[in-house]
Structures are given as C-alpha cells and as structure tokens.
Design a protein around this motif. Structure first.
Motif, PDB file in Angstrom:
ATOM      1  N   ALA A 177      -9.674  16.064  35.189  1.00 33.86           N
ATOM      2  CA  ALA A 177      -8.493  15.265  35.376  1.00 33.86           C
ATOM      3  C   ALA A 177      -8.513  13.967  34.533  1.00 33.86           C
ATOM      4  N   GLU A 178      -9.754  13.099  34.717  1.00 32.09           N
ATOM      5  CA  GLU A 178      -9.842  12.072  34.169  1.00 32.09           C
ATOM      6  C   GLU A 178      -9.954  11.788  32.465  1.00 32.09           C
ATOM      7  N   LYS A 179     -10.526  12.896  31.964  1.00 35.92           N
ATOM      8  CA  LYS A 179     -10.393  13.136  30.705  1.00 35.92           C
ATOM      9  C   LYS A 179      -9.346  13.650  30.012  1.00 35.92           C
ATOM     10  N   ALA A 180      -8.341  14.532  30.555  1.00 35.41           N
ATOM     11  CA  ALA A 180      -6.730  14.538  30.366  1.00 35.41           C
ATOM     12  C   ALA A 180      -6.075  13.343  30.301  1.00 35.41           C
ATOM     13  N   LEU A 181      -6.289  12.631  31.629  1.00 34.86           N
ATOM     14  CA  LEU A 181      -5.625  11.230  31.711  1.00 34.86           C
ATOM     15  C   LEU A 181      -5.833  10.322  30.493  1.00 34.86           C
ATOM     16  N   ARG A 182      -7.119  10.223  30.282  1.00 31.38           N
ATOM     17  CA  ARG A 182      -7.529   9.294  29.041  1.00 31.38           C
ATOM     18  C   ARG A 182      -6.832   9.782  27.623  1.00 31.38           C
ATOM     19  N   LEU A 183      -6.806  10.879  27.395  1.00 33.52           N
ATOM     20  CA  LEU A 183      -6.453  11.445  25.921  1.00 33.52           C
ATOM     21  C   LEU A 183      -4.742  11.145  25.977  1.00 33.52           C
ATOM     22  N   LEU A 184      -4.091  11.361  27.264  1.00 33.59           N
ATOM     23  CA  LEU A 184      -2.540  11.528  27.052  1.00 33.59           C
ATOM     24  C   LEU A 184      -2.180   9.835  27.109  1.00 33.59           C
ATOM     25  N   LEU A 185      -2.906   8.913  27.771  1.00 31.45           N
ATOM     26  CA  LEU A 185      -2.509   7.658  27.537  1.00 31.45           C
ATOM     27  C   LEU A 185      -2.850   6.974  26.350  1.00 31.45           C
ATOM     28  N   ARG A 186      -3.845   7.447  25.610  1.00 30.78           N
ATOM     29  CA  ARG A 186      -3.914   7.048  24.313  1.00 30.78           C
ATOM     30  C   ARG A 186      -3.184   7.564  23.360  1.00 30.78           C
ATOM     31  N   GLY A 187      -2.814   8.930  23.405  1.00 32.43           N
ATOM     32  CA  GLY A 187      -1.932   9.667  22.534  1.00 32.43           C
ATOM     33  C   GLY A 187      -0.615   9.041  22.849  1.00 32.43           C
ATOM     34  N   LEU A 188       0.081   8.623  23.800  1.00 35.22           N
ATOM     35  CA  LEU A 188       1.247   8.160  24.217  1.00 35.22           C
ATOM     36  C   LEU A 188       1.183   6.766  24.098  1.00 35.22           C
ATOM     37  N   GLU A 189       0.295   5.773  24.006  1.00 34.32           N
ATOM     38  CA  GLU A 189       0.327   4.273  23.769  1.00 34.32           C
ATOM     39  C   GLU A 189       0.714   3.767  25.190  1.00 34.32           C
ATOM     40  N   LEU A 190       0.419   4.349  26.600  1.00 35.78           N
ATOM     41  CA  LEU A 190       0.971   3.922  27.587  1.00 35.78           C
ATOM     42  C   LEU A 190      -0.294   2.959  28.240  1.00 35.78           C
ATOM     43  N   GLU A 191       0.079   2.412  29.412  1.00 36.15           N
ATOM     44  CA  GLU A 191      -0.762   1.373  30.016  1.00 36.15           C
ATOM     45  C   GLU A 191      -1.712   1.958  31.206  1.00 36.15           C
ATOM     46  N   ALA A 192      -1.220   2.738  31.880  1.00 38.22           N
ATOM     47  CA  ALA A 192      -1.805   3.399  33.251  1.00 38.22           C
ATOM     48  C   ALA A 192      -1.349   4.649  33.593  1.00 38.22           C
ATOM     49  N   GLY A 193      -2.066   5.339  34.313  1.00 38.65           N
ATOM     50  CA  GLY A 193      -1.629   6.765  34.752  1.00 38.65           C
ATOM     51  C   GLY A 193      -2.380   7.276  35.824  1.00 38.65           C
ATOM     52  N   THR A 194      -2.098   8.346  36.446  1.00 43.38           N
ATOM     53  CA  THR A 194      -2.664   9.041  37.613  1.00 43.38           C
ATOM     54  C   THR A 194      -2.231  10.548  37.630  1.00 43.38           C
ATOM     55  N   LEU A 195      -3.400  11.159  38.211  1.00 37.03           N
ATOM     56  CA  LEU A 195      -3.062  12.507  38.423  1.00 37.03           C
ATOM     57  C   LEU A 195      -3.233  13.160  39.742  1.00 37.03           C
ATOM     58  N   LEU A 196      -1.940  13.032  40.222  1.00 35.84           N
ATOM     59  CA  LEU A 196      -1.856  13.383  41.738  1.00 35.84           C
ATOM     60  C   LEU A 196      -2.051  15.143  42.311  1.00 35.84           C
ATOM     61  N   MET A 197      -2.563  15.239  43.253  1.00 32.88           N
ATOM     62  CA  MET A 197      -2.558  16.587  44.082  1.00 32.88           C
ATOM     63  C   MET A 197      -1.977  16.440  45.527  1.00 32.88           C
ATOM     64  N   ALA A 198      -1.155  17.305  45.684  1.00 34.47           N
ATOM     65  CA  ALA A 198      -0.273  17.504  47.138  1.00 34.47           C
ATOM     66  C   ALA A 198      -1.546  18.000  47.887  1.00 34.47           C
ATOM     67  N   LYS A 199      -1.841  17.172  48.961  1.00 31.02           N
ATOM     68  CA  LYS A 199      -2.859  17.798  50.166  1.00 31.02           C
ATOM     69  C   LYS A 199      -2.046  17.312  51.389  1.00 31.02           C
ATOM     70  N   GLY A 200      -1.564  18.656  51.879  1.00 33.61           N
ATOM     71  CA  GLY A 200      -0.669  18.281  53.147  1.00 33.61           C
ATOM     72  C   GLY A 200       0.354  17.259  52.885  1.00 33.61           C
ATOM     73  N   ALA A 201       0.499  16.315  53.750  1.00 36.78           N
ATOM     74  CA  ALA A 201       1.450  15.386  53.623  1.00 36.78           C
ATOM     75  C   ALA A 201       1.279  14.190  52.830  1.00 36.78           C
ATOM     76  N   ARG A 202       0.426  14.271  51.835  1.00 39.25           N
ATOM     77  CA  ARG A 202       0.078  13.161  50.949  1.00 39.25           C
ATOM     78  C   ARG A 202      -0.186  13.721  49.681  1.00 39.25           C
ATOM     79  N   MET A 203       0.114  12.962  48.819  1.00 44.01           N
ATOM     80  CA  MET A 203      -0.414  12.943  47.335  1.00 44.01           C
ATOM     81  C   MET A 203      -1.375  12.168  46.968  1.00 44.01           C
ATOM     82  N   VAL A 204      -2.891  12.736  46.738  1.00 42.90           N
ATOM     83  CA  VAL A 204      -3.768  12.070  46.643  1.00 42.90           C
ATOM     84  C   VAL A 204      -4.324  12.223  45.188  1.00 42.90           C
ATOM     85  N   PRO A 205      -4.820  10.988  44.409  1.00 45.42           N
ATOM     86  CA  PRO A 205      -5.335  11.088  43.102  1.00 45.42           C
ATOM     87  C   PRO A 205      -6.641  12.029  42.943  1.00 45.42           C
TER      88      PRO A 205
END
Length: 752
Positions: free
Chosen positions: A276-304
């Motif tokens: 998840a971290e490698k994918a996030l780093r590549l997409l932030l660089r490719g789209l020239e964006l500042e920050a990001g997170t990849l979240l997963m639904a765990k019950g009643a919460r979205m956790v990074p």
C-alpha cells in the motif's frame, strides 16, 4: 520567377500580337489597341473593374472615328471578344491572387507548425507543454497568445498575455470550451462581453480547444490587430490538433510508466502495508500531489493501510483512530463505488474537520476494486491544499492504477490471511478452550470483510452456549442455551449444509433478524446483551468436524445491511476447515484437562478446578465492579451412612447430594466437590442477600435426601465480595469460619 515579371512578359507579347493583327485588318490606331490590350492584361491581375473602366474610356474616345469610317460591324465582334477575354482574365486573376495569398499564409503557418512539432518532444510533461506553447507562438510572430484551462464554472489563465486570472465560460473562449470546436470572431467589437488583453487593441480573436483523452483540457486563445485569413484559421486548427495528439501521447506514456512501476511495486512488497505504501508513493509522485492515504473498511471504521504527507498532528490523530462510519468522502465511496473528485473539499457536507481546518481544496476518493466485494472496502484518497482541476487523463490514470493496486493487494491480503490463520492455529493450540474460542472469534472479526462484532456458540452437553463475544455482553449471554433445532432455525439452512461448513448471509433489508432471534432465545436478553435489533447483517459459519457441528460462528455488522458479500463468504470458507480442526484438537485437550479437574464420583469440578475458577471470577468481579459470593458446604449425617452402611452407599449419598445441588442451582452458579463430604459453590453477580436465599434452597434440597433411613443435612458458610474481603484467602477463611460456626450453632446457613 516572380508573378509580376511573368505578367509583364505576357502583356508585352499580347500587345505586339494584337497590334499587328488589328491594325492590319481594321486600320485601328496604335493607341486604341494599346489601351484595350493593357486594360485586359491589367484585368488579369487587378480585376474586372479596371478593365471595364479602360474599355469605357476606349469607347468614348474612338467611337466617332469608328462610326465615321463605317467600321462598326467589323469592330463589334473583336470588341465583344475583347470584353469577354477581359472578364475571364479578371476572374482568373482573382483566383490566382487568392491562391497566392493562401499559399503564402499556409506556408507561414505550416512552417510554424513544423517548428512546433520539432519543439514539442522537448516537453516531457503537460506542464512543460503549457509553458512551451505560448512562448513559442509569440516568438514566431503570433501577436497575442493565451492558454486557458477549465476551472469550476469558468476558465483560468495558465500561460500567456496579461488578462484576469479567471473568466466566466460565456465568451469566445467559453464557447470553444463548451462546444468543443474552434470559434473565430473576425471583429471582436461586435462580440458581447469581450475582454481585451491589457494595453492592446485587437480586431479578431480565435479560440481553439485542445483535447486530452476526448475532453477539452485547454483552450488556446489567439488575438490579432488584423483579421485572421481563412487559411490561417485552418492552419491554427491543425496546430491545435497536433498539440492534442501529443497530449494524448504524454498521457498514454505516463499511464504505462505508472502501471509498470506499480506492477513492480506490487510484486516486491512483502506485506499489505508495504504494498500500500509503495503504491501510494508512486501515485503521489505521478500526479504531483501533496499527500494521500489508502484506507480499508474494518467494521465501523476506515483504518489506514498506509499514509504519506500527513504531517499535521490533528490529521495524524484522525488517521490513527480511523474514520468513523459515515464520516468523510470515503464512506460515500464505500456505499456508491464510484470515484469522487472535488476542488472544493471544505464545502463538502461530510468533510473531515482536520482537513477543513487546514483549508484543503483538492481531493479525490477513489475505490479500489476487490473481487467479489459489493462495497468499496478499499478507498484511495489523494489531495493537496491548493485548488486544482481534475483532467480526464488523470481520472483515466487513477482508474487503471486502482485496478492494478486492487490486484496486488488481493494477493497480499490472501497471503496475510493464510499467515494469520497459521499463527492463530499455533497460538490457540496452547490456550485453554475458552481462550481459544475468544482468539478464534477475534481473528474472524478482523479477517472477514464486513465483520464488526460477533459471537461464538459451542456445543456443551447437547446444547449450544455462548463462549466468546466481541461487541456484546458475554456474561449476560452465557445464561442462554440453544438446542440444535434452535441453532438451525437461526442458521436458516439444513444439517447437511451445516456439516459441510457452508456459511450463509442474512440482511436486515431482506429478513427480520430480531424476530428470528426472538424465536430461539429470550428477547429481553438478546435485545440488550445481544443487541439483535441493531444488527444490520449477519454471517453465520457452522464449524463441523467428523459428523458433528461443534460450534456456530456469528459475524455481525451493526451499520450496513449489505456489509457482507461474496468476498466475505470466501474468507469464511477459508477459515472453516482450519477452525474445525483447531477446535477439535483444543476440545480434545480440554477434555483431558477437565478429567484432571473433575471429580470422578460426582462429575462435579474438583478442588483444583475451584481454585482456578475462583481466581478468574474474583479478577472479573474486581475489573467490572460486580459482586461475587462464595459458599462452603459440609454435610451433616454423612459419616454414619458411610460407617454403618458402607462406602458404596456413602458414595451413592454423595452422588445424590451433587444431583440435588445441580438441580437447584441458578444459571451461572458453579458447584464443586472439595473432597470428602465438603462441597463449594461460586455465585457470580450475586451479593450476600442473594447468596443467603440460594443457600437456604440448597439446604432444603439436601435436607430432603434420605439414604436407607438416614436423613442428610448440611451446614453452609457464606462470604461475599467485596464486603467480606477482597482477596481469595480472606474470603475462603470467612466462609470456612462461618460454616464451622453454623455447625456449632446447629443452623443450616450462616452469613455473618
């Protein structure tokens, strides 16, 4: 050879030939012939108006001479032929002039286009193309150049001559954007709402849409102090088409590069978090964006699973705890699996306060598709503080990247599930049965997609009882027991499916879950301790081994009726086999341990079991602050039976006492044989007054027993936590002392 030289040679040749011919035949003077021929030749270049005027002058000057000499019939035909030739020459001349101007204009713009195509490959990104285009056109003599991009309800200037940074989409540039075609205005003075460049008086304007992935990405705006020739307009349209094609090439090249790097990252990641971290780093660089997170639904919460660029402490706190159900764009994407792009995040109704406080503008929440999932359990979030328009090429790139990330994470998640199941097997094998039940349930709630809470019911003496719970009151649920028919009613399938470990899903949208539960268990317990009215979806997994359903695993979601889908069933099936073997092994070991903790004569737990359970119940009472009572029982009249009637009847007497105690115990009370003629009872959630009432009931039951003419009795000492003490030794000493004092006083029960 220049056009003027060709025309001069033609004029001289024609003049000589016509002069000789007409003078010989008609005797017309040289001046008359010269005027007519020169007028015809001039008409070839300048047009019919000059030729017509020359012919009129010729007629006025020489008409009397022609009439006096009687030459009208002879001169009429040549005059007509000369007029016709003059008209034809004029038309041909106009065509030649147009062709010349067109060729000259096309040559200039084609040269411009060829030079631009030489420069374009130097730009490796869209930003570099945007910087290059106005600068290049200006250097090539184009007077005023502006480059606009769509922005909210208008356009903003990204490069070019001085203008307002933002204009509405109602002018010439706006029309080119909305209609997706070139707009040419020959005279801007007649154009309503025209905004001129600063300090410039333009006459004509040309707006050219530049496309990227089928969408207008930019509008090239050209203005001139003179009218644009049609040939120039055509050439500039082709230039815009060339730039559009190059932007498509750049977008394709970027997408292929990012997907290639993602594939390598997916293969090299050793864990879900690393992938998840490698994918996030590549997409932030490719789209020239500042920050990001990849979240997963765990019950009643979205956790990074991973987060980059979130340096603000408040934002880090949000990510650490996860996003509660329904908060933020991610839960909207979870329910409606389509991406959400915004340049005005702070105005979004469910915006996260930490991001709103940081004045974040640009954000995308993009679903990551997973096989068999009805909901978007994985959501990619990327953004930056500054506003930015989302282009179609970026949307296409994110869609392709999301599919690649989904495939990579599916492989990593599957490998992680196998590893965690193996670890659970090794850990639970070393635990006692209750701990194993708890570990199995907690792992299942965490592993099965959509699970938020759950319970595990195990077979115990022909009925199913709650042995573990997550999100529910286990101590209250422990009072409830289900016969096999009741469990099958809740399961909703037959015994055949249960023995095959087939999971099933129930949704509150389709069936009344609370009503089904009320048919099998007391509503007052299930509605409070079991929260059945809150359950929106349930996945039930039978755990069977060697022809017997050993347990039922219930996984629940309290928020979303569609939380469980095919991916949930797949993980449940993956768990079924190992859990069945695990519980069978642990249960077998537990039976051996229980044999060591069970009195062989009465079947009651022995003193060793009492010591273990008393410590556990006392710790639980201290942790939750509820009362706990203890009884020590010593039989009266047992010794004469054992001495006079023999050990066989003495043993029978002990069995009868054990049966009487079990028949009169309350749910939750635990009865033990200490040894000899002494027994003990633990009463969780019971104070001294309740324990006294139970002791009198036990004393009455034992007092009614008679063995071969010998009646039994009992003396019972009671101690209660916390009023009689807080330690195990202190409570035992109090109960034992009261039992002896009851014996000395000749009373069955003593609690003080």
């Amino acid at each position: 050879m220049p056009y003027w030289l060709i025309l001069l040679i033609a004029a001289l040749g024609l003049l000589g030939a016509v002069r000789l011919h007409l003078e010989a035949i008609y005797g017309l003077p040289w001046l008359m012939i010269s005027v007519a021929v020169i007028a015809s030749v001039y008409g070839l270049w300048a047009g019919g108006l000059a030729a017509g005027l020359a012919m009129a002058v010729f007629s006025l000057l020489y008409w009397p001479e022609i009439q006096a000499k009687g030459l009208l019939p002879q001169a009429l035909m040549p005059a007509l032929l000369l007029g016709l030739s003059t008209y034809t020459a004029a038309d041909i001349g106009a065509s030649l002039r147009r062709a010349y101007r067109k060729a000259k204009a096309l040559g200039r713009v084609w040269k411009l286009q060829a030079e631009l195509l030489e420069h374009l490959p130097l730009a490796q990104t869209r930003r570099e193309v945007v910087d290059l285009l106005p600068r290049f056109l200006t250097s090539q003599g184009v007077e005023y150049v502006g480059l606009w991009e769509p922005w909210e309800n208008g356009l903003r200037l990204v490069a070019g001559y001085p203008l307002p940074d933002f204009i509405p989409d109602t002018g010439v540039v706006g029309r080119a954007l909305k209609e997706g075609r070139p707009i040419h205005v020959p005279d801007v003075r007649a154009e309503p709402g025209y905004i001129p460049p600063q300090g410039v008086q333009a006459q004509s304007e040309l707006a050219l849409p530049i496309f990227e992935r089928g969408e207008v990405s930019l509008v090239l705006n050209l203005e001139s102090a003179r009218p644009f020739a049609p040939e120039e307009v055509e050439a500039f349209v082709r230039l815009a088409q060339a730039v559009s094609a190059y932007l498509d090439q750049l977008a394709d090249r970027m997408e292929r590069r990012v997907l290639s790097e993602l594939a390598q990252a997916m293969g090299s990641g050793r864990s879900v978090a690393e992938v998840a971290e490698k994918a996030l780093r590549l997409l932030l660089r490719g789209l020239e964006l500042e920050a990001g997170t990849l979240l997963m639904a765990k019950g009643a919460r979205m956790v990074p699973l991973a987060a980059l660029g979130a340096e603000n402490p408040d934002l880090q706190a949000v990510l650490k705890t996860g996003l509660p159900y329904g908060e933020g764009l991610v839960w909207k994407v979870y329910h409606e699996p389509s991406p959400l792009f915004t340049e005005r995040y702070a105005e979004f109704p469910g915006a996260i306060q930490a991001l709103r406080a940081l004045d974040w503008r640009t954000l995308v929440a993009h679903p990551i598709p997973l096989l068999g999932a009805r909901r978007s359990r994985l959501v990619l979030v990327l953004g930056q503080r500054l506003p930015r328009a989302w282009r179609q090429a970026e949307k296409d790139l994110l869609a392709a990247a999301a599919r690649a990330v989904g495939l990579g994470l599916e492989r990593s998640l599957e490998a992680e599930r196998y590893a965690r199941i193996n670890h659970l097997f090794q850990k639970a094998l070393l635990a006692d049965l209750d701990a194993a039940y708890r570990q199995v349930l907690e792992e299942a709630v965490d592993l099965v997609p959509g699970a938020e809470a759950g319970s595990l019911l195990a077979l115990d003496q022909g009925a199913y009882a709650f042995r573990a719970a997550v999100g529910y009151d286990l101590e209250a649920l422990a009072q409830v027991r289900f016969d096999p028919e009741g469990m099958l009613l809740w399961y909703g399938q037959g015994m055949k499916e249960a023995l095959e470990n087939q999971p099933r899903i129930l949704s509150a949208q389709e069936v009344p879950l609370a009503e089904i539960s009320h048919k099998t268990a007391p509503p007052e317990v299930m509605d409070t301790a079991g929260r059945v009215k809150e359950i929106q979806a349930n996945l039930c997994l039978p755990i069977a081994h060697q022809g017997q359903v050993m347990a039922f695993l219930n996984l629940d979601n309290l928020h979303d009726p569609l939380a469980f889908s095919q991916d949930s069933l797949a993980v449940a099936r993956l768990l079924a086999g190992p859990l069945a073997v695990l519980l069978h092994e642990v249960h077998g070991r537990q039976l051996l341990e229980e044999a060591a903790l069970t009195d062989a004569l009465t079947g009651l737990p022995n003193r060793r079991a009492f010591d273990r359970l008393f410590a556990e119940e006392l710790a639980r009472a201290e942790r939750y602050g509820h009362p706990l009572a203890l009884m020590i029982l010593d039989l009266v009249g047992f010794k004469p039976i054992n001495d006079r009637l023999g050990h066989k009847l003495g043993d029978w007497a002990l069995v009868r006492v054990a049966e009487a105690l079990l028949e009169n115990r309350r749910n939750g009370d635990r009865v033990f044989r200490w040894g000899g003629d002494e027994f003990a009872v633990l009463l969780p959630h019971t104070g001294k007054e309740g324990a006294q009432a139970a002791a009198l009931r036990y004393a009455k039951a034992i007092g009614s027993l008679e063995i071969d003419g010998h009646r039994l009795g009992v003396n019972i000492g009671i101690a209660a936590y916390p009023e009689d003490g807080e330690g195990a030794d202190e409570l035992l000493s109090r109960a034992d002392d009261r039992m002896y004092r009851a014996k000395a006083q000749g009373v069955p029960v003593l609690a003080e």
